[in-house]
Design an enzyme around this catalytic site. Structure first.
Site, PDB file in Angstrom:
ATOM      1  N   PRO A   1     -91.306  53.140  68.277  1.00  0.00           N
ATOM      2  CG  PRO A   1     -92.434  51.132  68.491  1.00  0.00           C
ATOM      3  CD  PRO A   1     -91.523  51.870  67.574  1.00  0.00           C
ATOM      4  CD  GLU A   2     -89.852  58.479  72.187  1.00  0.00           C
ATOM      5  OE1 GLU A   2     -89.597  58.810  73.358  1.00  0.00           O
ATOM      6  OE2 GLU A   2     -90.087  59.314  71.288  1.00  0.00           O
TER       7      GLU A   2
END
Length: 295
Positions: free
Chosen positions: A2-3
């Site tokens: 996840p960013e």
């Protein structure tokens, strides 16, 4: 992994259930994730109130009343879900299959809200690349040291970006992925921001500033593009790639707005551009861009 937009979306999803709640107990179903849990992990949290839920780069943070700062990272496949009265808070139409497997529920926070309502926040992580650690008494930790400016808000402007990248000979894409420059930017959103700014990922990073180091049109476009793509992704709830899922069990929608990422061989979406999206490999990672309109 996840960013920043995905982590911020998770934070916002957890905030109503966790912020202000008291931790009744912490149920640990294994001794470690990516790293061993800190000594006395459950005991140091039990009975304490969660003062605030925050985020720094791709890390979730929880400020604990008279206690240590809790630092959480989702790793490759970690997610949180909220359960109330034994039922998970999810969206049936967009429920991610992985999150249904309770075999990967490793940590359960049993909470009581200020009005006495009880709930559980469950951390699920099939690959166990996530982790939970405590900061020191000054809320410092090596994981947080040296992180750059956040790409949300007006702090990241053309002047600052020019100063950060001045003199760098590395490719622009690689420089933007350096967490000491901008904290939280990852592969997806750097590709999208460079497309919006019309800048090639191969360009030398230092060339966004003028010969004298002053911010020019390239720096203006890039700073604006980074801020806007992150804001748009947060608004859309992030991108549901592989294992990412929001705290309520539903999926993000920004992947439907990708302009170049994972669109190799498809037409460029920039109006009037006849280009075709290409894929190259930089530092072992895929980069997607339009060779026609990104210079």
């Amino acid at each position: 992994m996840p960013e920043l937009p995905e982590v911020e979306t998770v934070r916002r999803g957890l905030q109503p259930a966790m912020e202000g709640a008291r931790i009744l107990s912490v149920e640990m179903r294994r001794p470690d994730l990516r790293f061993p849990f800190p000594s006395g992990f459950a005991e140091r949290l039990a009975g304490k109130r969660i003062v605030a839920l925050g985020r720094r780069a791709k890390y979730l943070t929880a400020e604990i009343e008279n206690g240590p700062l809790l630092i959480c990272h989702l790793g490759m496949s970690g997610s949180f879900r909220i359960e109330e009265d034994g039922a998970a808070s999810t969206s049936d139409a967009f429920y991610h299959e992985r999150s249904k497997s309770t075999a990967h529920d490793h940590v359960v926070f049993h909470l009581a809200s200020p009005d006495g309502k009880r709930s559980q926040v469950v951390y699920n992580d099939p690959r166990r690349f996530g982790f939970m650690l405590f900061a020191d008494e000054n809320n410092q930790h090596p994981m947080l040291d040296g992180l750059g400016v956040e790409p949300t808000g007006n702090a990241l402007d053309a002047r600052l970006l020019s100063d950060l990248l001045r003199g760098r000979a590395s490719p622009l894409k690689a420089a933007l992925l350096d967490q000491s420059v901008i904290a939280g930017l990852g592969n997806i959103y750097v590709s999208e921001a460079l497309w919006r700014a019309g800048l090639s990922p191969r360009r030398r990073a230092g060339t966004i500033a003028s010969a004298r180091g002053a911010p020019g049109a390239r720096a203006e476009r890039l700073a604006s593009a980074i801020r806007s793509v992150i804001a748009d992704a947060i608004e859309a709830g992030g991108s549901s790639l592989r294992d990412y899922v929001r705290a309520d069990g539903s999926l993000g929608y920004f992947q439907h707005s990708f302009s170049v990422y994972d669109r190799e061989g498809e037409p460029c979406r920039k109006k009037g551009c006849p280009g075709i999206v290409a894929r190259i490999v930089q530092s072992g990672r895929s980069t997607f861009y339009c060779p026609t309109c990104q210079h």
